[in-house]
Design a protein around this motif. Structure first.
Motif, short mmCIF file in Angstrom:
data_model
loop_
_atom_site.label_atom_id
_atom_site.label_comp_id
_atom_site.label_asym_id
_atom_site.label_seq_id
_atom_site.Cartn_x
_atom_site.Cartn_y
_atom_site.Cartn_z
N LEU A 199 36.78 32.64 40.42
CA LEU A 199 37.92 31.86 40.39
C LEU A 199 38.72 32.24 39.04
N GLY A 200 39.97 32.11 39.09
CA GLY A 200 41.16 32.31 38.22
C GLY A 200 40.99 31.14 36.89
N PRO A 201 41.64 31.86 35.91
CA PRO A 201 41.65 30.84 34.73
C PRO A 201 42.15 29.18 34.79
N HIS A 202 43.02 29.22 35.74
CA HIS A 202 43.74 27.86 36.03
C HIS A 202 42.46 26.97 36.90
N PHE A 223 31.33 33.88 42.36
CA PHE A 223 30.57 33.20 43.56
C PHE A 223 31.11 31.92 43.99
N SER A 224 32.20 31.61 43.69
CA SER A 224 32.73 30.25 43.94
C SER A 224 34.06 30.12 45.00
N GLY A 225 33.84 31.10 45.42
CA GLY A 225 34.92 31.21 46.59
C GLY A 225 36.39 31.89 46.29
N GLY A 226 36.59 32.42 45.11
CA GLY A 226 37.92 32.74 44.55
C GLY A 226 38.14 34.31 44.91
N THR A 227 39.45 34.70 44.70
CA THR A 227 39.70 36.06 45.06
C THR A 227 40.53 36.53 43.88
N ILE A 228 39.91 36.43 42.75
CA ILE A 228 40.86 37.06 41.52
C ILE A 228 40.35 38.19 41.00
N PHE A 229 39.18 38.74 41.32
CA PHE A 229 38.61 39.89 40.57
C PHE A 229 38.24 41.14 41.56
N PRO A 230 38.91 42.39 41.31
CA PRO A 230 39.82 42.69 40.21
C PRO A 230 41.12 42.21 40.57
N SER A 231 41.87 42.48 39.66
CA SER A 231 43.35 41.97 39.81
C SER A 231 44.24 42.88 40.80
N GLY A 232 44.36 42.28 42.09
CA GLY A 232 45.08 42.75 43.13
C GLY A 232 46.69 42.94 42.70
N HIS A 233 47.29 42.17 41.96
CA HIS A 233 48.58 41.95 41.42
C HIS A 233 48.64 43.40 40.58
N THR A 234 47.67 43.68 39.72
CA THR A 234 47.73 44.82 38.76
C THR A 234 47.61 45.95 39.53
N ALA A 235 46.52 46.17 40.24
CA ALA A 235 46.20 47.31 41.05
C ALA A 235 47.31 47.84 42.03
#
Length: 270
Positions: free
Chosen positions: A164-167, A178-190
């Motif tokens: 999960l992201g910071p917000h 393992f909470s259903g997020g998609t934040i790692f790694p940063s796709g925006h940065t990559a």
């Protein structure tokens, strides 16, 4: 005296050295046939042959190994809940967007440069112009292969980690895995690393200048996501490493690009 009619004819013998000269010389072996391989559209003769899988130079191999090691260290740091996660939370609790609110409008606009949609549209517009100028599909194919490789590799890690992201974080000090997020790694940065890095890779005459601009753009976009609170610091570090790994792999994928270009050229030439 022996008469000419009854005299036996003596066979004429040739000198020994002349007989040796008439011996059949061994036929030299034929040169081995050139192995068939990918060819470049529009070229004929030996220039059509593409090299095989290109070897990676020592410098590039060392850079690839170092970048991959950094990627693994960041991944392990997040999975094992090390001091790297503490750093993530320290920046999260600092709330940079609240401490320096005057920067938020500018950085909200700047971060769009790293988004996949707007950056891809701008990049492909330039690549289409370059492809028409060169009369080749290679610029478009290189970008397509790079983005495909990026989405597969980064997307797989995003799904597995489920961060999960910071917000949306719930527990202070937790890596939020393992909470259903998609934040790692940063796709925006990559995505910023790969998109602008590929443009520098294809700009042969301006490659060094393009590399500096691409690096500055990718670095600033990664830091912008941290400022806005959309990514953890470790997300951005992993995104930089993941994007750079894709760029370093591009020379190895050139033979595949050449094969695809040749097949497309044949299809559209009919």
């Amino acid at each position: 005296m022996q008469s000419r009619s009854t005299a036996a004819r003596i066979p004429r013998q040739e000198p020994e050295h002349r007989t040796a000269d008439r011996r059949e010389l061994p036929v030299p072996d034929r040169a081995p046939a050139r192995m068939p391989g990918p060819t470049r559209p529009g070229l004929t003769g030996p220039d059509r042959c593409e090299p095989g899988w290109p070897p990676m130079s020592r410098r590039r191999a060392a850079l690839f190994a170092g970048t991959f090691a950094v990627y693994l260290v960041v991944l392990a740091g997040v999975l094992l809940n090390t001091d790297l996660v503490d750093l993530d939370w320290s920046v999260r609790l600092l709330r940079p967007y609240e401490r320096w609110p005057s920067l938020e409008p500018l950085l909200n606009a700047w971060v769009v440069v790293g988004q996949r949609g707007p950056s891809a549209i701008a990049a492909f517009a330039w690549l289409l112009w370059r492809a028409r100028r060169l009369g080749r599909l290679r610029p478009l194919l290189v970008m397509g292969v790079a983005l495909l490789l990026l989405n597969v590799t980064v997307g797989a890690v995003k799904i597995v980690t489920g961060r999960l992201g910071p917000h949306y974080a719930q527990y202070v000090g937790s890596p939020e895995l393992f909470s259903g997020g998609t934040i790692f790694p940063s796709g925006h940065t990559a995505n910023a690393v790969v998109t602008w890095g590929v443009l520098a890779y294809l700009a042969v005459r301006w490659r060094r200048t393009g590399a500096v601009i691409a690096a500055a753009t990718a670095c600033s976009i990664g830091l912008t996501t941290v400022y806005l609170g959309t990514h953890w610091v470790s997300d951005v570090l992993a995104g930089w490493a993941a994007g750079l790994l894709v760029l370093l792999s591009l020379p190895l994928l050139e033979p595949l690009v050449a094969v695809a270009e040749q097949r497309l050229h044949r299809r559209f030439a009919r």
